[in-house]
Design a protein around this motif. Structure first.
Motif, PDB file in Angstrom:
ATOM      1  N   GLN A  75      -6.179   3.980   4.890  1.00 47.21           N
ATOM      2  CA  GLN A  75      -6.670   5.440   4.794  1.00 47.21           C
ATOM      3  C   GLN A  75      -6.013   6.277   3.871  1.00 47.21           C
ATOM      4  N   LYS A  76      -4.696   5.956   4.106  1.00 47.48           N
ATOM      5  CA  LYS A  76      -3.777   6.934   3.304  1.00 47.48           C
ATOM      6  C   LYS A  76      -3.694   6.344   1.666  1.00 47.48           C
ATOM      7  N   GLN A 132      -6.745   8.124   0.324  1.00 46.97           N
ATOM      8  CA  GLN A 132      -6.571   9.508   0.131  1.00 46.97           C
ATOM      9  C   GLN A 132      -5.510   9.579  -1.055  1.00 46.97           C
ATOM     10  N   ARG A 165      -6.984  11.637  -4.389  1.00 44.50           N
ATOM     11  CA  ARG A 165      -6.421  12.827  -5.104  1.00 44.50           C
ATOM     12  C   ARG A 165      -5.839  12.432  -6.480  1.00 44.50           C
TER      13      ARG A 165
END
Length: 269
Positions: A243-244, A247, A251
């Motif tokens: 998940q990180k 993200q 970005r």
């Protein structure tokens, strides 16, 4: 009335002279003058001067000193009138002296804001690749009138602006291989805006440079960016880790599809 009793050359300057007067109370040093002022007012031993004469002579000498200061300031490079005015104010010359000095400089064509602006634009564009917006802002700060700035910028046509914008873009591209296409385009736009180019010029320039990555190049860029995130999130559990990573890479401008491919196909091992 006072009478000039003696005129001597100053030790440190051959073109300045000390004037001594006797107003009935004995000889005394009164003031010093430039050689040109000495000649202009026909100062010589035995000449009588009243209070008005002395004020006029001293004003003329202050004017000569201010003019010389301005010429020295202009000897290094061209200056705007405001730059010269600001320079003279540092030496505490009053407004009357400054304005008369500027008038004399203009009469002798030592200052001309249009010529200055034309030269400034040409140098800023051809030497440093500055765009019109930056050049306009810098000339405004130097006190050049808006109409003269617009006239000076006429020489910097669209073709020349596009050429300089492309040069800047290509230099930036050489240093940023590890960015996604989305982030690279944004970086190029921001860079060219800071350099002083309009959106319309930037749009034309970006059509002329190759900033879009193919699939392999995009994946390679993603993998290089992912290396930074892997070190940061390597301690996380598998779900949190993914998940990180998603993200972080999103970005950075990478597509969800490419990120999923990277995470699901074992490319992050």
């Amino acid at each position: 009335m006072a009478i000039i009793t003696k005129i001597t050359t100053q030790k440190q300057s051959d073109d300045r002279f000390n004037i001594f007067l006797d107003d009935g109370n004995g000889e005394r040093f009164a003031f010093s003058v430039d050689q040109d002022v000495l000649i202009k007012f026909n100062l010589k031993k035995g000449k009588e001067l009243d209070e008005f004469d002395i004020i006029e002579i001293q004003y003329g000498d202050e004017l000569k000193k201010a003019y010389n200061k301005a010429l020295d300031f202009l000897s290094y490079r061209m200056r705007s009138m405001k730059e010269v005015e600001d320079h003279l104010r540092k030496y505490e010359y009053n407004d009357a002296i400054i304005q008369e000095t500027i008038g004399k400089l203009k009469d002798n064509r030592y200052v001309d804001d249009l010529e200055f602006a034309i030269a400034y634009v040409k140098t800023g564009w051809q030497t440093n690749g500055k765009g019109p917006t930056v050049l306009k802002r810098e000339l405004e700060a130097k006190g050049v009138a808006s109409l003269l700035i617009e006239q000076a910028l006429e020489q910097y046509d669209q073709e020349a602006q596009v050429e300089e914008a492309i040069n800047h873009a290509n230099k930036l591209l050489k240093k940023n291989h590890n960015l996604s296409t989305v982030l690279l385009k944004a970086k190029l736009e921001q860079h060219l805006l800071r350099k002083g180019y309009s959106y319309s010029i930037i749009s034309i320039a970006l059509e002329e440079v190759q900033f879009e990555q193919n699939d392999n190049e995009e994946m390679e860029a993603l993998m290089k960016q992912a290396e930074k995130a892997k070190r940061k999130y390597s301690h996380e559990e598998d779900y949190q880790y993914k998940q990180k990573m998603k993200q972080f890479l999103y970005r950075k401008g990478f597509s969800i599809e490419l990120i999923e491919k990277y995470l699901n196909e074992g490319l992050n091992e």
